[in-house]
Design a protein around this motif. Structure first.
Motif, PDB file in Angstrom:
ATOM      1  N   SER A  92       0.808  -1.216   0.000  1.00 40.59           N
ATOM      2  CA  SER A  92       0.000   0.000   0.000  1.00 40.59           C
ATOM      3  C   SER A  92       0.844   1.270   0.000  1.00 40.59           C
ATOM      4  O   SER A  92       0.385   2.311  -0.429  1.00 40.59           O
ATOM      5  CB  SER A  92      -0.935   0.003   1.204  1.00 40.59           C
ATOM      6  OG  SER A  92      -0.191  -0.103   2.404  1.00 40.59           O
ATOM      7  N   GLY A 298      -9.199  12.433  -6.815  1.00 42.77           N
ATOM      8  CA  GLY A 298      -8.654  11.875  -5.590  1.00 42.77           C
ATOM      9  C   GLY A 298      -7.797  10.650  -5.804  1.00 42.77           C
ATOM     10  O   GLY A 298      -7.384   9.999  -4.838  1.00 42.77           O
ATOM     11  N   ASP A 299      -7.519  10.306  -7.061  1.00 36.98           N
ATOM     12  CA  ASP A 299      -6.657   9.157  -7.356  1.00 36.98           C
ATOM     13  C   ASP A 299      -5.191   9.573  -7.298  1.00 36.98           C
ATOM     14  O   ASP A 299      -4.832  10.703  -7.652  1.00 36.98           O
ATOM     15  CB  ASP A 299      -6.960   8.588  -8.755  1.00 36.98           C
ATOM     16  CG  ASP A 299      -8.372   8.041  -8.853  1.00 36.98           C
ATOM     17  OD1 ASP A 299      -8.867   7.503  -7.845  1.00 36.98           O
ATOM     18  OD2 ASP A 299      -8.976   8.166  -9.937  1.00 36.98           O
ATOM     19  N   THR A 300      -4.357   8.659  -6.876  1.00 40.04           N
ATOM     20  CA  THR A 300      -2.922   8.910  -6.863  1.00 40.04           C
ATOM     21  C   THR A 300      -2.384   8.801  -8.284  1.00 40.04           C
ATOM     22  O   THR A 300      -2.498   7.766  -8.928  1.00 40.04           O
ATOM     23  CB  THR A 300      -2.191   7.903  -5.960  1.00 40.04           C
ATOM     24  OG1 THR A 300      -2.684   8.038  -4.620  1.00 40.04           O
ATOM     25  CG2 THR A 300      -0.692   8.144  -5.969  1.00 40.04           C
ATOM     26  N   ILE A 422      -4.650  16.222   1.312  1.00 43.52           N
ATOM     27  CA  ILE A 422      -4.418  15.216   2.347  1.00 43.52           C
ATOM     28  C   ILE A 422      -4.174  15.930   3.675  1.00 43.52           C
ATOM     29  O   ILE A 422      -3.437  16.924   3.735  1.00 43.52           O
ATOM     30  CB  ILE A 422      -3.216  14.330   1.981  1.00 43.52           C
ATOM     31  CG1 ILE A 422      -3.494  13.559   0.687  1.00 43.52           C
ATOM     32  CG2 ILE A 422      -2.897  13.350   3.110  1.00 43.52           C
ATOM     33  CD1 ILE A 422      -2.312  12.759   0.193  1.00 43.52           C
ATOM     34  N   VAL A 443     -12.475  10.857   0.285  1.00 44.91           N
ATOM     35  CA  VAL A 443     -12.223   9.816  -0.708  1.00 44.91           C
ATOM     36  C   VAL A 443     -11.349   8.695  -0.159  1.00 44.91           C
ATOM     37  O   VAL A 443     -11.307   7.610  -0.716  1.00 44.91           O
ATOM     38  CB  VAL A 443     -11.577  10.404  -1.981  1.00 44.91           C
ATOM     39  CG1 VAL A 443     -12.561  11.297  -2.703  1.00 44.91           C
ATOM     40  CG2 VAL A 443     -10.299  11.164  -1.658  1.00 44.91           C
ATOM     41  N   ASN A 444     -10.648   8.966   0.957  1.00 45.82           N
ATOM     42  CA  ASN A 444      -9.841   7.908   1.567  1.00 45.82           C
ATOM     43  C   ASN A 444      -9.551   8.285   3.018  1.00 45.82           C
ATOM     44  O   ASN A 444      -9.240   9.434   3.325  1.00 45.82           O
ATOM     45  CB  ASN A 444      -8.522   7.718   0.819  1.00 45.82           C
ATOM     46  CG  ASN A 444      -7.722   6.550   1.364  1.00 45.82           C
ATOM     47  OD1 ASN A 444      -8.222   5.430   1.458  1.00 45.82           O
ATOM     48  ND2 ASN A 444      -6.478   6.796   1.739  1.00 45.82           N
ATOM     49  N   GLN A 445      -9.693   7.298   3.892  1.00 43.98           N
ATOM     50  CA  GLN A 445      -9.381   7.503   5.304  1.00 43.98           C
ATOM     51  C   GLN A 445      -8.522   6.341   5.772  1.00 43.98           C
ATOM     52  O   GLN A 445      -8.908   5.180   5.656  1.00 43.98           O
ATOM     53  CB  GLN A 445     -10.673   7.588   6.120  1.00 43.98           C
ATOM     54  CG  GLN A 445     -10.444   7.823   7.612  1.00 43.98           C
ATOM     55  CD  GLN A 445     -11.743   8.008   8.376  1.00 43.98           C
ATOM     56  OE1 GLN A 445     -12.708   8.526   7.835  1.00 43.98           O
ATOM     57  NE2 GLN A 445     -11.764   7.570   9.620  1.00 43.98           N
ATOM     58  N   ASP A 446      -7.332   6.673   6.265  1.00 46.11           N
ATOM     59  CA  ASP A 446      -6.388   5.655   6.703  1.00 46.11           C
ATOM     60  C   ASP A 446      -5.816   6.066   8.051  1.00 46.11           C
ATOM     61  O   ASP A 446      -4.750   6.671   8.137  1.00 46.11           O
ATOM     62  CB  ASP A 446      -5.283   5.484   5.660  1.00 46.11           C
ATOM     63  CG  ASP A 446      -4.302   4.371   6.026  1.00 46.11           C
ATOM     64  OD1 ASP A 446      -4.631   3.542   6.899  1.00 46.11           O
ATOM     65  OD2 ASP A 446      -3.200   4.339   5.432  1.00 46.11           O
ATOM     66  N   ILE A 450      -6.301  11.478   6.118  1.00 42.58           N
ATOM     67  CA  ILE A 450      -7.547  11.501   5.364  1.00 42.58           C
ATOM     68  C   ILE A 450      -7.334  12.281   4.074  1.00 42.58           C
ATOM     69  O   ILE A 450      -6.568  13.254   4.039  1.00 42.58           O
ATOM     70  CB  ILE A 450      -8.678  12.140   6.216  1.00 42.58           C
ATOM     71  CG1 ILE A 450     -10.039  11.958   5.548  1.00 42.58           C
ATOM     72  CG2 ILE A 450      -8.402  13.597   6.489  1.00 42.58           C
ATOM     73  CD1 ILE A 450     -11.200  12.372   6.444  1.00 42.58           C
ATOM     74  N   SER A 451      -7.989  11.839   2.992  1.00 48.42           N
ATOM     75  CA  SER A 451      -7.944  12.530   1.703  1.00 48.42           C
ATOM     76  C   SER A 451      -9.325  13.092   1.411  1.00 48.42           C
ATOM     77  O   SER A 451     -10.332  12.380   1.534  1.00 48.42           O
ATOM     78  CB  SER A 451      -7.510  11.577   0.586  1.00 48.42           C
ATOM     79  OG  SER A 451      -6.234  11.047   0.841  1.00 48.42           O
TER      80      SER A 451
END
Length: 699
Positions: A92, A298-300, A422, A443-446, A450-451
């Motif tokens: 990841s 929101g994509d890398t 981010i 769009v992403n939470q880790d 967060i994004s």
């Protein structure tokens, strides 16, 4: 059998003066040659990845190999050129494109190769290290007039401070003129169609290459989004004691992934790791930080990196240890002690918070101290022991994680609508995080990161709550112990943008630019001049070249301070007609272009009734001029075949030469069987005309 040995970084640093003095002569393709490699790996294949860097090299003598800048998630086998995956099982944190180098050394030769590893994860990631330029590529949108309009939706992404290779269509018959905004042109590679650029300015940039060859002149433009890169940095003591934990404190961009190379074959992915060295010497510690660059969805799209290095001197004596280091909660009391020391030893303790402020404690001068911690996210405890033979007199420092009741949320506080960003808070072990966002979409939470894609202009908020269920459940704790929260208000300001931004034109023409605000300041570089009228800016371009038109907004009104567009101005063709300027009508006369220009089309025209053309298109034509017209004019229009379409005309005036006209005879009476002489009178002086006489009847 030839042997290849691994050369340590410490030895490489020791030998570097020899290399700089010219004792090594480079590659020899018959004896020693290192060949560049590019490995493309799918995320699912990471755990089994291994490759030998030396497989395609030429090594016909004993050699040493040194690998420098190995990226996170990968390791190298000592004594060989084998690289392998070392990261987390799902990869990841290992997505993106990474570059490093290795060097072969043998006798008086050395040879370096570049290696690129691309890890493709989930959605396709752009290769931020290479941009392939194509005629009328995705960054070029043509309007009805052939003008290239601005198209940020087709921009490519690159990282700040990164070096990108640009590749244009190559021909050895072409010349290439490069222009870059937002970065610095480093220079050509193997040919003038491939160059390297280092991107230095965050925001929107551009690439322009003008290609001139037998087919004419072609301009390729590509817009670029330069994303902000993380900054790597850390502090650490030096010299340090042998077999004693050294505390490394990262000063890097919050939220970036960390990869530490301690210089002794050991690595860490922690933000603030500690490490003990087992052998005295000098070690180069390299920290590589990586942060994803997100697109509007929101994509890398690529991973941005930075590195920082520091030399650490390790002494030959062991230092004191510090016991009882664990994660604590704000307000907790703790005691720390050492098993090191001797009779009559002097114990010098210090305790500081994350801001470097001293924390009071009891027990100075003894093997144990006790204190109460305040705010985190961490504290530091240091011990120096003096007066003991065999104990290193340098201090040992350890970091104590402290879960704070409040946390600072790191991330941009001014954003544009639709921008992906981010945000992070400190990361503590076994802590659960719960995020709430208004004004944007998560769009992403880790965990602690967060994004968010921000919505329409206005105000956004971020709220995070966190708790350690384990620590809060221990004796002496009750809610809200071992928990906390953080808040951040984000301004979502409108974006200053072009409504019209033509990027190509011809000399002596004007272009009008328009933005979405009337209170901007316009500028263009000389010799172009412009006239501003609020949101409109009309620019005259007197000569060929590359120009930058910039609109600067009022501070605090927009999320971006300015917008710019690069304009390529090309010269129009210069057609010259060669052919007869005078002559007779009724004959096919040849006309042509003197020195036709490559990539230019020629269109011929004669006004109605003045003559007939054999061809309307091409570098030559014939004209049969009419005898009934009083004027005769031939026009050619020359137009470039690729944008910008520049045109010019040339005209040739033809003078028709007519024969004299008979006006009568000297006598019109004759007798039979008598010879008569006749003289013809004409309308003017004769100039080489040929006369044909006819007698009727012939006898």
């Amino acid at each position: 059998m030839r042997q290849v040995y691994f050369l340590s970084l410490a030895l490489l640093w020791a030998l570097s003066p020899l290399f700089s003095q010219g004792n090594f002569d480079g590659c020899d393709p018959d004896v020693l040659l290192a060949v560049d490699d590019h490995y493309i790996i799918q995320e699912d294949d990471l755990p089994s990845f291994t490759e030998n860097l030396l497989n395609n090299d030429v090594i016909n003598m004993d050699a040493l190999v040194s690998v420098e800048g190995l990226p996170p998630c990968f390791g190298v086998e000592q004594g060989s050129g084998f690289i392998f995956y070392t990261g987390s099982a799902d990869g990841s944190n290992c997505c993106g494109t990474f570059d490093f180098v290795y060097t072969l050394y043998s006798a008086d030769l050395f040879c370096t190769a570049h290696v690129t590893i691309t890890v493709e994860c989930g959605t396709d990631k752009g290769d931020c290290s290479v941009i392939v330029l194509e005629p009328r590529g995705p960054g070029q949108v043509l309007d009805d007039t052939g003008t290239v309009e601005d198209s940020t939706s087709a921009c490519v992404y690159v990282c700040e401070n990164s070096i990108t290779t640009l590749l244009a269509p190559y021909s050895d018959q072409n010349t290439y003129d490069w222009s870059i905004t937002g970065g610095d042109l480093i220079g050509p590679l193997q040919d003038p169609a491939s160059v390297e650029v280092e991107w230095t300015t965050v925001g929107e940039g551009s690439i322009t290459v003008t290609i001139t060859g037998p087919a004419g002149t072609e301009v390729i433009q590509q817009c670029v989004i330069v994303g902000e890169a993380p900054t790597a940095g850390f502090t650490a003591p030096s010299p340090i004691c042998l077999e004693t934990d050294v505390q490394f404190l990262s000063t890097s961009t919050p939220g970036a992934d960390h990869f530490w190379d301690f210089g002794d074959g050991n690595h860490s992915g922690a933000v603030n790791p500690s490490h003990a060295y087992t052998t005295p010497g000098t070690y180069t510690v390299i920290l590589t930080v990586t942060a994803p660059l997100l697109n509007a969805e929101g994509d890398t799209v690529c991973c941005c990196q930075d590195t920082y290095a520091m030399d650490i001197e390790v002494l030959d004596e062991k230092g004191p240890d510090i016991e009882c280091i664990s994660t604590l909660c704000e307000g907790d009391s703790a005691c720390y002690w050492t098993t090191s020391g001797c009779s009559g030893a002097t114990y010098i303790w210090t305790a500081t918070d994350a801001n470097g402020n001293n924390v009071s404690f009891a027990g100075q001068g003894s093997p144990e101290i006790c204190l109460q911690w305040d705010q985190g996210p961490f504290g530091e405890v240091s011990l120096q022991i003096l007066g003991c033979g065999g104990i290193c007199d340098q201090p040992t420092t350890v970091q104590v994680p402290i879960i704070s009741s409040t946390a600072l949320i790191a991330g941009p506080q001014v954003v544009c609508p639709g921008e992906a960003a981010i945000y992070t808070v400190p990361k503590w072990m076994d802590v659960e995080y719960d995020w709430t966002v208004t004004g944007g979409t998560v769009v992403n939470q880790d965990g602690n990161q967060i994004s968010i894609i921000w919505g329409a202009a206005g105000v956004g908020t971020i709220h995070v709550e966190y708790e350690s269920p384990f620590l809060s459940g221990l004796q002496g704790h009750e809610y809200p112990d071992c928990s906390g929260a953080g808040d951040l208000t984000v301004e979502i300001l409108p974006e200053l943008e072009f409504l019209s931004a033509p990027s190509q034109t011809c000399t002596d023409q004007s272009l009008t630019f328009q933005v979405n605000d009337a209170s901007v300041t316009w500028s263009v570089n000389a010799p172009a001049t412009g006239t501003a009228s609020g949101a409109l800016f009309t620019v005259d371009f007197p000569s060929a070249g590359i120009y930058t038109v910039t609109a600067t907004g009022t501070p605090g009104i927009f999320c971006n301070p300015e917008v710019s567009v690069t304009v390529v101005v090309s010269d129009a063709p210069n057609p010259v007609i060669i052919g007869p300027l005078e002559g007779c009508t009724g004959e096919d006369l040849l006309y042509a272009i003197d020195s036709p220009e490559p990539g230019v089309n020629y269109f011929w025209n004669v006004p109605p009734g003045q003559g007939a053309l054999s061809s309307f298109l091409g570098t030559n034509t014939t004209v049969n001029w009419s005898s009934t017209s009083a004027t005769h004019q031939l026009t050619v229009t020359a137009s470039t075949s690729s944008p910008p379409v520049c045109s010019a005309t040339a005209t040739l005036n033809f003078t028709a030469q007519f024969p004299v006209t008979p006006t009568g005879l000297n006598d019109d009476v004759a007798c039979a069987n008598q010879i008569e002489a006749y003289t013809l009178s004409t309308s003017g002086a004769q100039d080489g005309e040929t006369f044909t006489w006819t007698i009727v009847p012939a006898t």
